[in-house]
Design a protein around this motif. Structure first.
Motif, mmCIF file in Angstrom:
data_model
loop_
_atom_site.group_PDB
_atom_site.id
_atom_site.type_symbol
_atom_site.label_atom_id
_atom_site.label_comp_id
_atom_site.label_asym_id
_atom_site.label_seq_id
_atom_site.Cartn_x
_atom_site.Cartn_y
_atom_site.Cartn_z
ATOM 1 N N LEU A 19 39.945 43.279 52.409
ATOM 2 C CA LEU A 19 39.762 42.829 51.028
ATOM 3 C C LEU A 19 41.046 42.200 50.493
ATOM 4 N N GLU A 20 42.170 42.792 50.843
ATOM 5 C CA GLU A 20 43.457 42.234 50.410
ATOM 6 C C GLU A 20 43.688 40.853 51.014
ATOM 7 N N ASP A 21 43.209 40.629 52.232
ATOM 8 C CA ASP A 21 43.286 39.287 52.837
ATOM 9 C C ASP A 21 42.406 38.302 52.069
ATOM 10 N N ILE A 22 41.175 38.716 51.806
ATOM 11 C CA ILE A 22 40.195 37.827 51.161
ATOM 12 C C ILE A 22 40.671 37.398 49.778
ATOM 13 N N ILE A 23 41.210 38.345 49.020
ATOM 14 C CA ILE A 23 41.561 38.042 47.628
ATOM 15 C C ILE A 23 42.758 37.098 47.535
ATOM 16 N N ARG A 24 43.480 36.932 48.637
ATOM 17 C CA ARG A 24 44.631 36.033 48.633
ATOM 18 C C ARG A 24 44.282 34.598 49.030
ATOM 19 N N ASP A 25 43.013 34.338 49.218
ATOM 20 C CA ASP A 25 42.565 32.966 49.487
ATOM 21 C C ASP A 25 42.828 32.121 48.242
ATOM 22 N N PRO A 26 43.688 31.081 48.337
ATOM 23 C CA PRO A 26 43.998 30.287 47.140
ATOM 24 C C PRO A 26 42.788 29.583 46.551
ATOM 25 N N ALA A 27 41.734 29.420 47.356
ATOM 26 C CA ALA A 27 40.541 28.715 46.861
ATOM 27 C C ALA A 27 39.447 29.677 46.397
ATOM 28 N N ILE A 28 39.763 30.959 46.298
ATOM 29 C CA ILE A 28 38.726 31.931 45.947
ATOM 30 C C ILE A 28 38.236 31.702 44.522
ATOM 31 N N ASP A 29 36.937 31.882 44.319
ATOM 32 C CA ASP A 29 36.350 31.781 42.983
ATOM 33 C C ASP A 29 36.885 32.919 42.117
ATOM 34 N N PRO A 30 37.343 32.629 40.894
ATOM 35 C CA PRO A 30 37.925 33.677 40.038
ATOM 36 C C PRO A 30 36.979 34.856 39.786
ATOM 37 N N VAL A 31 35.710 34.584 39.643
ATOM 38 C CA VAL A 31 34.748 35.668 39.425
ATOM 39 C C VAL A 31 34.678 36.556 40.662
ATOM 40 N N LYS A 32 34.682 35.929 41.828
ATOM 41 C CA LYS A 32 34.678 36.679 43.086
ATOM 42 C C LYS A 32 35.960 37.498 43.229
ATOM 43 N N ALA A 33 37.073 36.903 42.828
ATOM 44 C CA ALA A 33 38.355 37.594 42.918
ATOM 45 C C ALA A 33 38.364 38.849 42.045
ATOM 46 N N LEU A 34 37.807 38.747 40.845
ATOM 47 C CA LEU A 34 37.745 39.902 39.957
ATOM 48 C C LEU A 34 36.850 40.985 40.540
ATOM 49 N N GLU A 35 35.750 40.569 41.129
ATOM 50 C CA GLU A 35 34.847 41.527 41.781
ATOM 51 C C GLU A 35 35.565 42.285 42.889
ATOM 52 N N ILE A 36 36.350 41.568 43.687
ATOM 53 C CA ILE A 36 37.070 42.205 44.786
ATOM 54 C C ILE A 36 38.193 43.095 44.256
ATOM 55 N N LYS A 37 38.862 42.640 43.194
ATOM 56 C CA LYS A 37 39.917 43.468 42.604
ATOM 57 C C LYS A 37 39.362 44.809 42.144
ATOM 58 N N ARG A 38 38.205 44.788 41.539
ATOM 59 C CA ARG A 38 37.593 46.049 41.102
ATOM 60 C C ARG A 38 37.143 46.889 42.294
ATOM 61 N N TRP A 39 36.713 46.219 43.350
ATOM 62 C CA TRP A 39 36.357 46.920 44.584
ATOM 63 C C TRP A 39 37.605 47.614 45.140
ATOM 64 N N ILE A 40 38.738 46.923 45.142
ATOM 65 C CA ILE A 40 39.990 47.504 45.627
ATOM 66 C C ILE A 40 40.394 48.706 44.774
#
Length: 201
Positions: free
Chosen positions: A53-74
């Protein structure tokens, strides 16, 4: 030795995860639910999912909504990780409950389970650094640099394993004693996080 068991279970968990290599896959814990192996496998599985998850969230092209979802998952994962560490410490408390601490016994800076937590993370670092050190599409310089890092990580695992074994021996002989402070995380608690309790007004 206990750390040999830890390293074996952690390696199995990491290997099992990478069969599918998918953060959404369900855990299939092969150990009896009442065993320490079950807790160790669960601990490392949580760490392994969170690593990716920490790898995925560091994708510079990640959708902000997706990033927030992953942050809460973390955030949820961090709480689960802490819970399992406390379960492992409960195992040690039960294991050494009859040991009489010597009058001069001292407390360690961390509990055995939090040291095991670091051992679990080291297992992940070693697995992924080995991947980098043997990448066929990487330059020889990259592989050599990663091999040097891998050698240090392996040495670190040996040293940490020795330290954990020494700590457990000291606890079992009364030279040190365990004292576990349950985690008091505030940001997940609606009654302690000002942002959360202010939003209810």
């Amino acid at each position: 030795m206990f750390t040999e068991l830890c390293n074996q279970v952690f390696s199995q968990s990491i290997k099992d995860y990478h069969v599918k290599n998918d953060v959404h896959q369900d855990i299939v814990n092969p150990y009896e639910s009442s065993s320490i192996e079950h807790l160790l496998y669960l601990k490392n599985w949580i760490d392994t999912v969170q690593w990716h998850l920490e790898d995925i969230i560091r994708d510079p092209a990640i959708d902000p909504v997706k990033a927030l979802e992953i942050k809460r998952w973390i955030d949820r994962s961090n709480q689960e990780r802490t819970d399992v560490v406390e379960y492992i410490d409960s195992y040690f408390l039960e294991r050494y409950k009859t040991v009489q601490a010597a009058p001069e016994a001292k407390i360690n800076t961390e509990s055995p389970a939090w040291a095991v937590d670091r051992l679990s993370i080291l297992a992940l670092k070693i697995y992924h650094m080995l991947e980098e050190a043997t990448r066929t599409d990487a330059t020889p310089e990259h592989r050599a640099a990663c091999q040097r890092k891998l050698d240090i990580l392996l040495e670190q695992r040996r040293d940490l394993s020795t330290g954990i074994e020494d700590l457990l021996t000291d606890i079992s002989t009364g030279k040190k004693y365990m004292k576990v402070y349950r985690q008091m995380k505030m940001y997940n608690d609606p009654s302690l996080n000002p942002v959360l309790y202010s939003s209810r007004k």
